[in-house]
Design a protein around this motif. Structure first.
Motif, short mmCIF file in Angstrom:
data_model
loop_
_atom_site.label_atom_id
_atom_site.label_comp_id
_atom_site.label_asym_id
_atom_site.label_seq_id
_atom_site.Cartn_x
_atom_site.Cartn_y
_atom_site.Cartn_z
N TYR A 123 0.84 -1.20 0.00
CA TYR A 123 0.00 0.00 0.00
C TYR A 123 0.88 1.25 0.00
CZ TYR A 123 -3.91 3.00 1.49
OH TYR A 123 -4.89 3.97 1.58
N PRO A 124 0.56 2.23 -0.84
CA PRO A 124 1.36 3.46 -0.91
C PRO A 124 0.91 4.49 0.14
CG PRO A 124 -0.30 3.52 -2.62
CD PRO A 124 -0.47 2.19 -1.91
N TYR A 125 1.24 4.24 1.40
CA TYR A 125 0.74 5.05 2.51
C TYR A 125 0.95 6.55 2.28
CZ TYR A 125 0.86 0.62 5.12
OH TYR A 125 0.67 -0.67 5.53
N GLU A 126 2.15 6.93 1.92
CA GLU A 126 2.50 8.35 1.87
C GLU A 126 2.09 9.03 0.56
OE1 GLU A 126 6.59 8.91 3.14
OE2 GLU A 126 6.42 7.16 4.46
N TYR A 127 1.56 8.25 -0.36
CA TYR A 127 1.10 8.83 -1.62
C TYR A 127 -0.16 9.66 -1.44
CZ TYR A 127 -0.95 8.97 -6.31
OH TYR A 127 -1.51 9.40 -7.49
N PHE A 128 -1.02 9.22 -0.52
CA PHE A 128 -2.32 9.85 -0.37
C PHE A 128 -2.24 11.09 0.52
CE2 PHE A 128 -3.31 5.35 -1.19
CZ PHE A 128 -4.05 5.50 -2.36
N THR A 129 -2.31 12.25 -0.11
CA THR A 129 -2.28 13.51 0.63
C THR A 129 -3.65 14.20 0.66
OG1 THR A 129 -1.57 14.68 -1.38
CG2 THR A 129 0.16 13.89 0.12
N SER A 130 -4.62 13.66 -0.10
CA SER A 130 -5.99 14.16 -0.05
C SER A 130 -6.93 13.03 -0.45
CB SER A 130 -6.18 15.37 -0.97
OG SER A 130 -6.23 14.95 -2.32
N ASP A 131 -8.19 13.17 -0.06
CA ASP A 131 -9.14 12.10 -0.36
C ASP A 131 -9.50 12.04 -1.85
OD1 ASP A 131 -10.41 14.57 -0.01
OD2 ASP A 131 -12.35 13.62 0.33
N THR A 132 -9.29 13.13 -2.57
CA THR A 132 -9.62 13.12 -4.01
C THR A 132 -8.74 12.15 -4.79
OG1 THR A 132 -8.12 14.98 -4.41
CG2 THR A 132 -10.43 15.50 -3.95
N MET A 133 -7.57 11.83 -4.25
CA MET A 133 -6.66 10.93 -4.95
C MET A 133 -7.21 9.51 -5.01
SD MET A 133 -3.15 12.46 -3.28
CE MET A 133 -1.98 11.74 -4.42
N PHE A 134 -8.14 9.19 -4.12
CA PHE A 134 -8.72 7.85 -4.11
C PHE A 134 -9.67 7.64 -5.30
CE2 PHE A 134 -7.62 8.22 0.43
CZ PHE A 134 -6.93 7.01 0.59
N GLU A 135 -10.00 8.70 -6.01
CA GLU A 135 -10.86 8.56 -7.18
C GLU A 135 -10.07 8.12 -8.41
OE1 GLU A 135 -13.96 8.67 -6.81
OE2 GLU A 135 -14.01 9.57 -4.80
N GLU A 136 -8.75 8.09 -8.32
CA GLU A 136 -7.93 7.66 -9.46
C GLU A 136 -8.22 6.20 -9.79
OE1 GLU A 136 -3.88 8.50 -8.41
OE2 GLU A 136 -4.29 10.62 -8.03
N CYS A 141 -10.96 -3.85 -8.79
CA CYS A 141 -10.86 -2.49 -8.24
C CYS A 141 -11.07 -1.48 -9.37
CB CYS A 141 -9.50 -2.27 -7.59
SG CYS A 141 -9.20 -3.29 -6.13
N LYS A 142 -12.01 -0.58 -9.19
CA LYS A 142 -12.29 0.45 -10.20
C LYS A 142 -11.57 1.75 -9.87
CE LYS A 142 -15.12 -2.48 -12.06
NZ LYS A 142 -14.65 -3.29 -13.21
N THR A 143 -11.37 1.99 -8.60
CA THR A 143 -10.68 3.20 -8.14
C THR A 143 -9.75 2.83 -6.98
OG1 THR A 143 -12.29 3.82 -6.42
CG2 THR A 143 -12.73 4.59 -8.69
N LEU A 144 -8.96 3.79 -6.55
CA LEU A 144 -8.08 3.55 -5.41
C LEU A 144 -8.86 3.42 -4.10
CD1 LEU A 144 -4.97 5.82 -6.19
CD2 LEU A 144 -5.24 3.33 -6.45
N TRP A 145 -10.12 3.91 -4.07
CA TRP A 145 -10.96 3.64 -2.90
C TRP A 145 -11.18 2.14 -2.77
CZ3 TRP A 145 -11.21 6.29 1.12
CH2 TRP A 145 -11.51 7.65 1.16
N ASP A 146 -11.42 1.45 -3.89
CA ASP A 146 -11.62 0.01 -3.86
C ASP A 146 -10.37 -0.70 -3.35
OD1 ASP A 146 -14.19 0.30 -4.94
OD2 ASP A 146 -13.46 0.12 -7.00
N TYR A 147 -9.22 -0.26 -3.82
CA TYR A 147 -7.96 -0.88 -3.37
C TYR A 147 -7.72 -0.59 -1.90
CZ TYR A 147 -3.13 -2.50 -3.45
OH TYR A 147 -1.97 -3.19 -3.20
N HIS A 148 -8.02 0.63 -1.47
CA HIS A 148 -7.92 1.01 -0.05
C HIS A 148 -8.77 0.08 0.81
CE1 HIS A 148 -10.01 3.09 3.30
NE2 HIS A 148 -8.86 3.69 3.55
N ASP A 149 -10.02 -0.14 0.40
CA ASP A 149 -10.93 -0.98 1.18
C ASP A 149 -10.46 -2.43 1.22
OD1 ASP A 149 -12.42 1.29 1.51
OD2 ASP A 149 -14.10 0.67 0.26
N LEU A 150 -9.96 -2.92 0.09
CA LEU A 150 -9.45 -4.29 0.03
C LEU A 150 -8.24 -4.45 0.94
CD1 LEU A 150 -9.43 -7.13 -1.31
CD2 LEU A 150 -7.93 -6.15 -3.07
N TYR A 151 -7.34 -3.49 0.88
CA TYR A 151 -6.14 -3.54 1.73
C TYR A 151 -6.52 -3.50 3.21
CZ TYR A 151 -1.79 -2.19 3.99
OH TYR A 151 -0.71 -2.14 4.82
#
Length: 335
Positions: A260-273, A308-318
C-alpha cells in the motif's frame, strides 16, 4: 485498523521537531471474532473523512457492544441443562457465588459466550455477576500509531475512560465503560496492542502461519489455517459472480500482507484515481525504501483481479485483508 491520508505540513513542535505531515483518518475496519455468536463475526468497513467520520468508528463499536449484550440475553433465555446439570441444580442448597443458603430465589448461572451451566446462584448474585462485561478490540501497533487517532474523541466518554501506558504519548491499553440498557453493569471495551504478544509485524506472523519462507524455498502459502480470509473470499466470489474454482487462487493472492502506498495519499480526491500510482509512489520515508518490482506486480494483479475500479476500492481491500489476517493469526494464537 485505521488508514490515513497524510497532507503535507511544515509546523514546528518545540525547538527540535518539525511536523512534515499530518495524519487524518480516511478509513477503518473492524472484524468481529466470536465463534459462539455468528452475528458478531462480521466485517465493518467504512471510508470517509472529517470529524463526524472519525466519530462513526466509536458509534460502530457501540452498536457492536449493544448487539453483544442482546445476544447474551438471548443465550440466557435459551439455555438448556443436561440431565446431570438439572439434578445438580435441583439439589443445590447454597449459592455457588456467595455460598449462602437459598430462600426461594435460586437461579441458573451460565457462561454467556458458551451457554455452559456454571451453577445455582441467588437471583441477585446472578444479576450482579452476569454480563459479558468485557469486549476486546485489538490493533496491531496500537501503542505507536492507532491510539493517537482515538484520543481526541475520548472526552465524550469521560469519566468512564482509563489508560495504562509508560509515557504520556504511548499507551499500552485503553478501556471505555459503555452502559447498555438492561445490563446491571457497564460493558468494558478494552483496546490493546496485539504487538504485545505477537512480537513482530503482521507480514511476518502471517507468513509464519501460512508456512511461507522464501529463503527456504517455501513460496506457496498454505491457506488452510485462514478461516476468516476464506469467508471473505467466498463472499467476494459470490458478490462478483466469480467462478468458485478460482477461490483458492484468490486465497493465495491475499494470504500475506498486501502492499500500500501510505505516503502517496495527501488528499481524499486521490482515491478517485482509476489505476495504481507508479512504483515510486510506494516509497516510505519512514523506512527509506519502496516496494520491490515483484511486490508492485503483485499489487497490480490484485487491483485487476479483485475488480478495483478506483483507489478507494484498493484502499478498502487492503484495509479489509489487514484486519482479517490479524483475526486469523489471533484465532490460531488462542487455540
Amino acid at each position: 485498523d485505521f488508514e490515513c491520508i497524510m497532507p503535507p505540513s511544515n509546523t514546528s513542535k518545540g525547538t527540535a521537531t518539525t511536523l512534515i505531515s499530518s495524519h487524518q483518518m480516511c478509513g477503518y475496519a473492524l472484524k468481529g471474532v466470536a465463534p459462539t455468536m455468528p452475528l458478531l463475526e462480521k466485517l465493518d468497513l467504512k471510508h470517509g473523512l472529517g470529524e463526524d467520520f472519525e466519530k462513526s468508528f466509536f458509534k460502530q463499536i457501540e452498536e457492536n457492544v449493544i448487539t453483544f449484550a442482546q445476544l447474551t440475553q438471548q443465550y440466557r433465555e435459551t439455555m438448556e441443562l443436561t440431565d446431570d446439570e438439572k439434578v445438580s441444580h435441583k439439589s443445590a442448597t447454597c449459592c455457588y457465588l456467595c455460598h449462602e443458603p437459598f430462600d426461594n430465589d435460586k437461579s441458573r448461572d451460565h457462561d454467556h459466550s458458551t451457554k455452559k451451566y456454571l451453577g445455582a446462584a441467588h437471583s441477585k448474585c446472578n444479576l450482579y455477576d452476569k454480563t459479558c462485561s468485557n469486549v476486546y478490540v485489538l490493533f496491531h501497533n496500537f501503542r505507536n500509531y492507532d491510539s493517537h487517532l482515538l484520543f481526541k474523541h475520548l472526552t465524550a466518554y469521560m469519566p468512564n475512560v482509563s489508560v495504562i501506558g509508560p509515557t504520556d504519548e504511548k499507551f499500552m491499553s485503553l478501556t471505555i465503560a459503555i452502559r447498555v440498557k438492561g445490563c446491571p453493569k457497564p460493558i468494558n471495551v478494552h483496546f490493546h496492542d496485539s504487538l504485545l504478544f505477537l512480537t513482530s509485524g503482521l507480514d511476518k506472523v502471517v507468513d509464519s502461519l501460512a508456512n511461507v519462507n522464501e529463503d527456504e524455498g517455501r513460496v506457496v502459502p498454505d491457506t488452510s489455517k485462514f478461516h476468516h480470509l476464506k469467508q471473505y473470499v467466498n463472499d467476494f466470489v459470490k458478490k462478483h459472480n466469480k467462478n468458485a474454482l478460482f477461490s483458492e487462487y484468490f486465497m493465495k493472492m491475499l494470504c500475506h500482507k498486501q502492499f500500500y502506498p501510505y505516503e502517496y495519499f495527501t488528499s481524499d480526491t486521490m482515491f478517485e484515481e482509476k489505476n495504481l500510482p507508479p512504483i515510486e509512489s510506494f516509497y516510505s520515508k519512514l523506512k527509506d525504501e519502496t516496494c520491490s518490482p515483484k511486490a508492485y506486480d503483485h499489487a497490480q494483479t490484485v487491483f485487476k483481479d479483485f475488480d478495483c475500479k478506483t483507489l478507494w476500492d484498493y484502499h478498502d481491500l487492503y484495509l479489509a485483508t489487514d484486519v482479517i489476517l490479524l483475526a486469523d493469526v489471533l484465532d490460531r494464537k488462542s487455540t
